[in-house]
Design a protein around this motif. Sequence first.
Motif: not given
Length: 441
Positions: A42, A120, A197-198
């Motif tokens: 990321t 992701e 960080g979600g």
Amino acid sequence: MIIQKFGGTSVGSSVRMKQVAELITSDKKPRIVVLSAMSGTTNKLVEISDHYSRKENEKALALVEALHQVYKNVVGALFASVTYQQEGMEVIDSHFEYLRSFAMDMFTANEVKCVLAQGELLSSALFDLLLREMGIAACLIPALNFMRIDREGEPDHFYIRQNLERELASHPDVHLFITQGFICRDAFGEIDNLKRGGSDYSASLIGAAVNADEIQIWTDIDGFHDNDPREVPETHAIAQLSFEEAAELAYFGAKILHPATIQPAKTAHIKVVVKNTMDPLAPGTMISELATGDSVKAVAAKDGITAIRIKSGRMLLAYGFLSKVFEVFEIYKTPIDMITTSEISVSLTIDDKTNLEKLLGELEHYGSVEVDTDQVIICVVGEGISSDTLAIVRIMGALEGIPVRMVSYGGSQNNISILIPSAFKKTALNSLSRELFRKQS
Ligand code: ADP
Ligand code: ASP
Ligand code: MG
């Protein structure tokens, strides 16, 4: 049903991914596995989109190329058979082709989010393929089919529950589901995310939506520690935290959990367990309704804080002054973290500086305004800390010699917050650890 979220380091290499495959199949409990992007991805995607945003396409493409090579190596090591290696290469090639396509296109905030989502999407696609090669029955359910935020940027709980239930129900024979953390759609159906960080927050929202028995956050450390291990050499895992303690620590900077993670779990009364992927037998930290009665549990620090002091003769004996000041922050949707008042002034802190100039312009109508940037909130957390007077004496004693700008005490039963200049952060955290956790009393 249990939820197991694996962070960036936990899926950060082919070896780690195989270890996660073992962990999630060690018993037969039905589960939803939430995956982060592989560690570092990321950050790289942020760099790539920064270059595209500045029209530095050559630089963006060079980074895309380097990252593509990293993933080729991962695929080479991840799959045993040539067939799966080829399929893995095809999967990553299509994502990297997409990342290259922005060199020819316009690049707005929406495109940034599409770029960030690739981390992701890549990790989950590769992991799904790995499970297939290993002969493990599982199903990949795309987060973009059920995870959604509303116009205010808040999770749309009703939509999430309804659509997640539909996804699960369409695979009645499956007990192992894989999905992506972090990514979601916004109120208009565009790709968005739950902020850096979600993935922790995704896991908690998913847990609440399916009323899970437990939400497990698997990371690269053996639980929630009593201080920030990146700043303090000797920290220890805490066996048990209450929802309130964990929420305060996460909100006030403990990077191990996304700040909003605890809320959905707490509302749904689901315990959260923080575990170490590299040491699965270590007990980790249990976060639940149970309180242990310890008034000093842990210390955290929230960086990048700006303090604003508004000083006005008109505040003296006046009512309505504070409400006018707060209204300015409401108009610019800027949350306030700490607040202290005196007879003629009010000091408060914000961490979102997006509208700082506009805020200051408006506040000047109410008095003289002073600003201190580069501040840090040090937060000491423990159940009932605000009624432990000895604790405050020890905390302030530990901070001797450090220029304290603000103290917030009594606002919450579980937290004492102290604002200091960032330059003193490390000294303050270490000194507090020595006084609160390592001193023999
Ligand atoms: P993941 O990729 O698994 O989500 P993160 O890097 O987001 O992992 O969070 C884990 C890291 O958080 C740890 O490696 C540690 O450096 C940092 N950290 C900060 N504060 C704490 C704390 N109080 N307890 C444990 N880890 C912490
Ligand atoms: N991959 C995202 C990030 O690095 C989300 C996460 O890891 O939780 O911020
Ligand atoms: Mg994290």
